[in-house]
Design a protein around this motif. Structure first.
Motif, mmCIF file in Angstrom:
data_model
loop_
_atom_site.group_PDB
_atom_site.id
_atom_site.type_symbol
_atom_site.label_atom_id
_atom_site.label_comp_id
_atom_site.label_asym_id
_atom_site.label_seq_id
_atom_site.Cartn_x
_atom_site.Cartn_y
_atom_site.Cartn_z
ATOM 1 N N GLN A 98 0.917 -1.204 -0.123
ATOM 2 C CA GLN A 98 0.027 -0.005 -0.054
ATOM 3 C C GLN A 98 0.941 1.154 -0.042
ATOM 4 O OE1 GLN A 98 -0.734 -2.728 2.262
ATOM 5 N NE2 GLN A 98 -1.517 -3.344 0.059
ATOM 6 N N MET A 99 0.702 2.024 -1.068
ATOM 7 C CA MET A 99 1.556 3.106 -1.346
ATOM 8 C C MET A 99 1.044 4.295 -1.174
ATOM 9 S SD MET A 99 4.353 1.199 -2.130
ATOM 10 C CE MET A 99 5.483 2.370 -3.043
ATOM 11 N N VAL A 100 1.655 5.691 -1.015
ATOM 12 C CA VAL A 100 1.011 6.961 -1.040
ATOM 13 C C VAL A 100 2.179 7.679 -1.705
ATOM 14 C CG1 VAL A 100 1.904 7.482 1.169
ATOM 15 C CG2 VAL A 100 -0.018 8.721 0.066
ATOM 16 N N THR A 101 1.690 8.790 -2.645
ATOM 17 C CA THR A 101 2.449 9.716 -3.608
ATOM 18 C C THR A 101 2.500 10.830 -2.492
ATOM 19 O OG1 THR A 101 0.902 10.491 -4.555
ATOM 20 C CG2 THR A 101 1.956 8.690 -5.834
ATOM 21 N N ASP A 102 3.653 11.549 -2.917
ATOM 22 C CA ASP A 102 3.876 12.653 -2.180
ATOM 23 C C ASP A 102 2.676 13.881 -2.234
ATOM 24 O OD1 ASP A 102 6.189 12.013 -1.092
ATOM 25 O OD2 ASP A 102 7.466 13.573 -2.272
ATOM 26 N N ASN A 103 1.807 13.848 -3.431
ATOM 27 C CA ASN A 103 0.764 14.423 -3.587
ATOM 28 C C ASN A 103 -0.463 13.868 -2.809
ATOM 29 O OD1 ASN A 103 -0.108 12.574 -5.320
ATOM 30 N ND2 ASN A 103 -0.048 14.112 -7.043
ATOM 31 N N GLY A 104 -0.233 12.835 -2.062
ATOM 32 C CA GLY A 104 -1.312 12.288 -1.151
ATOM 33 C C GLY A 104 -2.213 11.108 -1.862
ATOM 34 N N ASP A 105 -1.941 10.626 -3.029
ATOM 35 C CA ASP A 105 -2.824 9.633 -3.747
ATOM 36 C C ASP A 105 -2.353 8.226 -3.418
ATOM 37 O OD1 ASP A 105 -4.163 11.506 -5.422
ATOM 38 O OD2 ASP A 105 -2.713 11.438 -6.828
ATOM 39 N N THR A 106 -3.208 7.553 -2.843
ATOM 40 C CA THR A 106 -3.018 6.263 -2.555
ATOM 41 C C THR A 106 -3.309 5.138 -3.748
ATOM 42 O OG1 THR A 106 -5.004 5.863 -1.519
ATOM 43 C CG2 THR A 106 -3.282 6.711 -0.098
ATOM 44 N N PHE A 107 -2.397 4.071 -3.638
ATOM 45 C CA PHE A 107 -2.660 2.832 -4.600
ATOM 46 C C PHE A 107 -2.004 1.717 -3.925
ATOM 47 C CE2 PHE A 107 1.154 5.023 -5.512
ATOM 48 C CZ PHE A 107 1.970 3.922 -6.058
ATOM 49 N N ASP A 108 -2.417 0.408 -4.424
ATOM 50 C CA ASP A 108 -1.543 -0.610 -4.258
ATOM 51 C C ASP A 108 -0.797 -1.211 -5.479
ATOM 52 O OD1 ASP A 108 -3.206 -0.856 -1.858
ATOM 53 O OD2 ASP A 108 -4.262 -2.578 -2.746
ATOM 54 N N ALA A 109 0.689 -1.467 -4.831
ATOM 55 C CA ALA A 109 1.536 -1.790 -5.870
ATOM 56 C C ALA A 109 1.384 -3.522 -5.655
ATOM 57 C CB ALA A 109 2.783 -1.276 -5.671
ATOM 58 N N GLN A 110 1.315 -4.038 -6.750
ATOM 59 C CA GLN A 110 1.058 -5.615 -6.948
ATOM 60 C C GLN A 110 2.523 -6.256 -6.783
ATOM 61 O OE1 GLN A 110 -1.904 -6.908 -6.406
ATOM 62 N NE2 GLN A 110 -2.633 -4.763 -6.171
ATOM 63 N N VAL A 111 2.407 -7.366 -5.920
ATOM 64 C CA VAL A 111 3.672 -8.278 -6.299
ATOM 65 C C VAL A 111 3.121 -9.430 -6.719
ATOM 66 C CG1 VAL A 111 5.330 -9.426 -5.009
ATOM 67 C CG2 VAL A 111 4.299 -7.274 -3.618
ATOM 68 N N PRO A 112 3.592 -9.820 -8.008
ATOM 69 C CA PRO A 112 3.278 -11.077 -8.515
ATOM 70 C C PRO A 112 3.439 -12.326 -7.755
ATOM 71 C CG PRO A 112 5.223 -10.140 -9.648
ATOM 72 C CD PRO A 112 4.652 -9.065 -8.678
ATOM 73 N N THR A 113 2.763 -13.235 -8.120
ATOM 74 C CA THR A 113 2.812 -14.536 -7.407
ATOM 75 C C THR A 113 4.202 -15.130 -7.844
ATOM 76 O OG1 THR A 113 0.681 -15.195 -7.615
ATOM 77 C CG2 THR A 113 1.971 -17.130 -7.347
ATOM 78 N N PHE A 114 4.962 -15.395 -6.692
ATOM 79 C CA PHE A 114 6.450 -16.136 -6.809
ATOM 80 C C PHE A 114 6.388 -17.425 -6.065
ATOM 81 C CE2 PHE A 114 6.838 -12.962 -3.431
ATOM 82 C CZ PHE A 114 7.328 -13.599 -2.196
ATOM 83 N N ALA A 115 7.111 -18.568 -6.623
ATOM 84 C CA ALA A 115 7.233 -19.730 -5.958
ATOM 85 C C ALA A 115 8.372 -19.784 -5.161
ATOM 86 C CB ALA A 115 7.504 -20.786 -7.143
ATOM 87 N N LEU A 116 8.028 -20.539 -3.998
ATOM 88 C CA LEU A 116 8.911 -21.141 -2.902
ATOM 89 C C LEU A 116 9.315 -22.551 -2.959
ATOM 90 C CD1 LEU A 116 7.189 -19.054 -0.005
ATOM 91 C CD2 LEU A 116 9.340 -18.552 -1.189
ATOM 92 N N VAL A 117 10.279 -22.811 -3.811
ATOM 93 C CA VAL A 117 10.587 -23.992 -4.289
ATOM 94 C C VAL A 117 12.244 -24.358 -3.982
ATOM 95 C CG1 VAL A 117 10.912 -25.963 -5.923
ATOM 96 C CG2 VAL A 117 9.073 -24.079 -5.966
ATOM 97 N N PRO A 118 12.489 -25.601 -3.123
ATOM 98 C CA PRO A 118 14.033 -25.845 -3.192
ATOM 99 C C PRO A 118 14.650 -26.226 -4.222
ATOM 100 C CG PRO A 118 12.507 -27.500 -2.085
ATOM 101 C CD PRO A 118 11.741 -26.366 -2.527
ATOM 102 N N PRO A 119 15.990 -26.073 -4.487
ATOM 103 C CA PRO A 119 16.549 -26.366 -5.931
ATOM 104 C C PRO A 119 16.326 -28.094 -6.055
ATOM 105 C CG PRO A 119 18.061 -24.927 -4.327
ATOM 106 C CD PRO A 119 16.731 -25.364 -3.507
ATOM 107 N N HIS A 120 16.305 -28.783 -5.183
ATOM 108 C CA HIS A 120 16.327 -30.249 -5.476
ATOM 109 C C HIS A 120 15.186 -30.656 -6.332
ATOM 110 C CE1 HIS A 120 14.821 -30.284 -1.360
ATOM 111 N NE2 HIS A 120 13.949 -31.461 -1.934
ATOM 112 N N ALA A 121 13.996 -29.640 -5.848
ATOM 113 C CA ALA A 121 12.735 -30.008 -6.328
ATOM 114 C C ALA A 121 12.368 -29.490 -7.725
ATOM 115 C CB ALA A 121 11.338 -29.670 -5.388
ATOM 116 N N LEU A 122 13.243 -28.627 -8.325
ATOM 117 C CA LEU A 122 13.037 -28.356 -9.742
ATOM 118 C C LEU A 122 13.412 -29.139 -10.902
ATOM 119 C CD1 LEU A 122 14.642 -24.568 -9.192
ATOM 120 C CD2 LEU A 122 12.303 -25.166 -9.345
ATOM 121 N N HIS A 123 12.663 -29.180 -11.784
ATOM 122 C CA HIS A 123 12.802 -30.335 -12.842
ATOM 123 C C HIS A 123 13.652 -29.588 -14.035
ATOM 124 C CE1 HIS A 123 10.109 -32.983 -10.857
ATOM 125 N NE2 HIS A 123 9.344 -31.793 -10.652
#
Length: 123
Positions: A98-123
């Motif tokens: 949740q962000m706010v600009t210096d002029n007072g506008d608020t907005f959400d900056a989205q974080v795209p889905t990311f995976a949590l996977v140990p190296p040995h589980a990657l194919h």
């Protein structure tokens, strides 16, 4: 209003803090937030949805990130590292800042889905 906040993520499985026999899988994630807009912006809070391999979702909300509320001038970036513990070997995270600009506008900056996977589980 156009807000252009770019978010990139790198993850790392921490084997020496994990204990698979105790259903404990520890990950670090490093996030870089870059202000690509033409107005300074401050990060106020975070909202995460953390999903483990059993589709159990944990919701996390809080002020700032790692105890800070970074203020980013146009072109500036902020990088931090945090962590998460899962009960399953793999999972995902997604969310928003949740962000706010210096002029007072608020907005959400989205974080795209990311995976949590140990190296040995990657194919």
């Amino acid at each position: 209003m156009t807000t252009d906040i770019a978010v990139s993520v790198k993850t790392h499985y921490i084997a020496d803090q994990s204990d698979p026999t105790d259903h404990r899988f520890v990950y670090a994630y490093t996030i870089t937030i870059r202000n690509q807009s033409n107005i300074a912006t401050k990060l106020l809070s975070r909202h995460w949805l953390i999903t483990n391999g059993n589709n159990n979702v944990q919701e996390v909300r809080g002020e700032g990130v790692v105890g800070e509320q970074p203020h980013l001038e146009p072109g500036e970036e902020y990088t931090y590292t945090s962590g998460v513990v899962l009960e399953t070997e793999i999972g995902t995270m997604e969310g928003s800042y949740q962000m706010v600009t210096d002029n007072g506008d608020t907005f959400d900056a989205q974080v795209p889905t990311f995976a949590l996977v140990p190296p040995h589980a990657l194919h």
